[in-house]
Design a protein around this motif. Structure first.
Motif, PDB file in Angstrom:
ATOM      1  N   GLY A 120      11.626  16.464 -15.371  1.00 34.02           N
ATOM      2  CA  GLY A 120      10.815  17.006 -14.288  1.00 34.02           C
ATOM      3  C   GLY A 120      11.254  18.359 -13.789  1.00 34.02           C
ATOM      4  O   GLY A 120      10.612  18.946 -12.916  1.00 34.02           O
ATOM      5  N   LYS A 138      -0.272  15.980 -16.211  1.00 30.84           N
ATOM      6  CA  LYS A 138       1.087  16.483 -16.011  1.00 30.84           C
ATOM      7  C   LYS A 138       1.841  16.488 -17.333  1.00 30.84           C
ATOM      8  O   LYS A 138       1.668  15.594 -18.164  1.00 30.84           O
ATOM      9  CB  LYS A 138       1.850  15.618 -15.003  1.00 30.84           C
ATOM     10  N   ASP A 184       1.819  29.017 -13.564  1.00 29.68           N
ATOM     11  CA  ASP A 184       2.880  28.083 -13.162  1.00 29.68           C
ATOM     12  C   ASP A 184       2.477  26.617 -13.341  1.00 29.68           C
ATOM     13  O   ASP A 184       2.816  25.761 -12.514  1.00 29.68           O
ATOM     14  CB  ASP A 184       3.294  28.335 -11.703  1.00 29.68           C
ATOM     15  N   GLY A 185       1.741  26.336 -14.436  1.00 28.47           N
ATOM     16  CA  GLY A 185       1.386  24.965 -14.749  1.00 28.47           C
ATOM     17  C   GLY A 185       0.260  24.383 -13.922  1.00 28.47           C
ATOM     18  O   GLY A 185      -0.030  23.189 -14.005  1.00 28.47           O
ATOM     19  N   ARG A 186      -0.401  25.232 -13.127  1.00 32.75           N
ATOM     20  CA  ARG A 186      -1.477  24.738 -12.262  1.00 32.75           C
ATOM     21  C   ARG A 186      -2.769  25.514 -12.510  1.00 32.75           C
ATOM     22  O   ARG A 186      -2.736  26.678 -12.882  1.00 32.75           O
ATOM     23  CB  ARG A 186      -1.068  24.862 -10.787  1.00 32.75           C
ATOM     24  N   ASP A 220       1.168  20.777 -14.045  1.00 31.65           N
ATOM     25  CA  ASP A 220       1.532  20.164 -12.768  1.00 31.65           C
ATOM     26  C   ASP A 220       0.283  19.705 -12.018  1.00 31.65           C
ATOM     27  O   ASP A 220      -0.046  20.206 -10.939  1.00 31.65           O
ATOM     28  CB  ASP A 220       2.334  21.163 -11.925  1.00 31.65           C
ATOM     29  N   LYS A 258       7.950  21.997 -15.110  1.00 32.41           N
ATOM     30  CA  LYS A 258       6.618  21.430 -14.973  1.00 32.41           C
ATOM     31  C   LYS A 258       5.627  22.325 -15.718  1.00 32.41           C
ATOM     32  O   LYS A 258       5.047  23.240 -15.152  1.00 32.41           O
ATOM     33  CB  LYS A 258       6.255  21.294 -13.497  1.00 32.41           C
ATOM     34  N   TYR A 279       5.907  17.267 -18.049  1.00 35.84           N
ATOM     35  CA  TYR A 279       7.208  17.671 -17.522  1.00 35.84           C
ATOM     36  C   TYR A 279       8.252  17.629 -18.639  1.00 35.84           C
ATOM     37  O   TYR A 279       8.185  16.799 -19.548  1.00 35.84           O
ATOM     38  CB  TYR A 279       7.663  16.736 -16.401  1.00 35.84           C
TER      39      TYR A 279
END
Length: 258
Positions: A20, A14, A229-231, A26, A23, A16
């Motif tokens: 937070g 992670k 999206d950070g994933r 994530d 992200k 952030y």
């Protein structure tokens, strides 16, 4: 060829910002095996570069772990050979990771030879003559042996990026990390840099490559990771990922870039 010998293990990573609210990463979980050419693709702002820069702690994670060569480099203290906890020497681990950026980061006031030999001589205490011999060998490998005494300003963008790659190889890294290495180049210079990267991959070098070059991902990668999206939304062999995408976000992305 890739093996099941894990070199990098990323677990629930992670990153952030703004307490937070943003992200950037994530909860990323992924492995890089020795010999892998892992290509990371995705839209701008998806967290690809943050992920790559986290692998050598250029970005310090908010949470999760990165186990490199058996050592969790996110820990402040790690066991030594006798099991005693000692302070992590992150610079020692970074020496095993070659990094190539969008921009070349060559020292403008030093010749190409000086750029290439500086770190091996100062950090690894390699004799100058040995470092220069190694540099010439690598320059020959990328077709630039005749530019050893030139300065960066005298080189094209493609030549500078080839120098940046072999400069990283001077430290004999276990893995090469590429952060969009062709994005700052004129289109006609992209091919010469990708050719060096292909040759490097075929020689067995472990590589993690963030790129917008879908042809490279399909042709050279043995695994492709799609981020948004950070994933990490999908991961597969190139042919499967490009020809049979599963995640709707990946399908939408590929419809725009292929």
């Amino acid at each position: 060829m890739a093996t099941a010998d894990k070199l990098i293990e990323v677990r629930d990573l992670k990153k952030y910002y703004n307490k937070g609210a943003i992200k950037a990463l994530d909860g990323i979980t992924a492995d890089v095996n020795r010999g892998d050419v892992a290509v990371v693709i995705g839209p701008s702002g998806s967290g690809k570069s943050t992920f790559l820069r986290s692998l050598n702690l250029m970005e310090e994670p908010t949470g999760g772990s990165i186990i490199f060569d058996g050592v969790d480099i996110t820990k402040k203290k790690v066991p030594d050979a006798n099991g005693k906890l000692v302070k992590l020497d992150i610079d020692r681990h970074r020496q095993k990771m070659g990094m190539v950026f969008q921009h070349f980061n060559l020292f403008p006031h030093k010749t190409i030879m000086q750029n290439m030999t500086l770190a091996p001589v100062q950090v690894r205490h390699m004799p100058v003559a040995q470092a220069e011999e190694k540099a010439y060998t690598l320059l020959e490998r990328v077709g630039l042996a005749d530019r050893a005494d030139a300065y960066p300003i005298q080189l094209s963008g493609g030549q500078k990026q080839r120098i940046a790659i072999v400069r990283a190889l001077m430290m004999e890294p276990e893995v090469m990390l590429f952060d969009e290495p062709t994005s700052a180049l004129d289109p006609e210079m992209v091919g010469e840099v990708l050719d060096v990267m292909k040759e490097l991959a075929h020689s067995g070098m472990t590589m993690v490559v963030v790129t917008h070059e879908m042809g490279f991902a399909r042709e050279v990668g043995n695994r492709v990771l799609f981020m948004a999206d950070g994933r990490l939304l999908e991961e597969n062999a190139p042919r499967e990922l490009f020809e049979h995408p599963q995640h709707p976000r990946l399908k939408d992305f590929l419809s725009k870039v292929l």
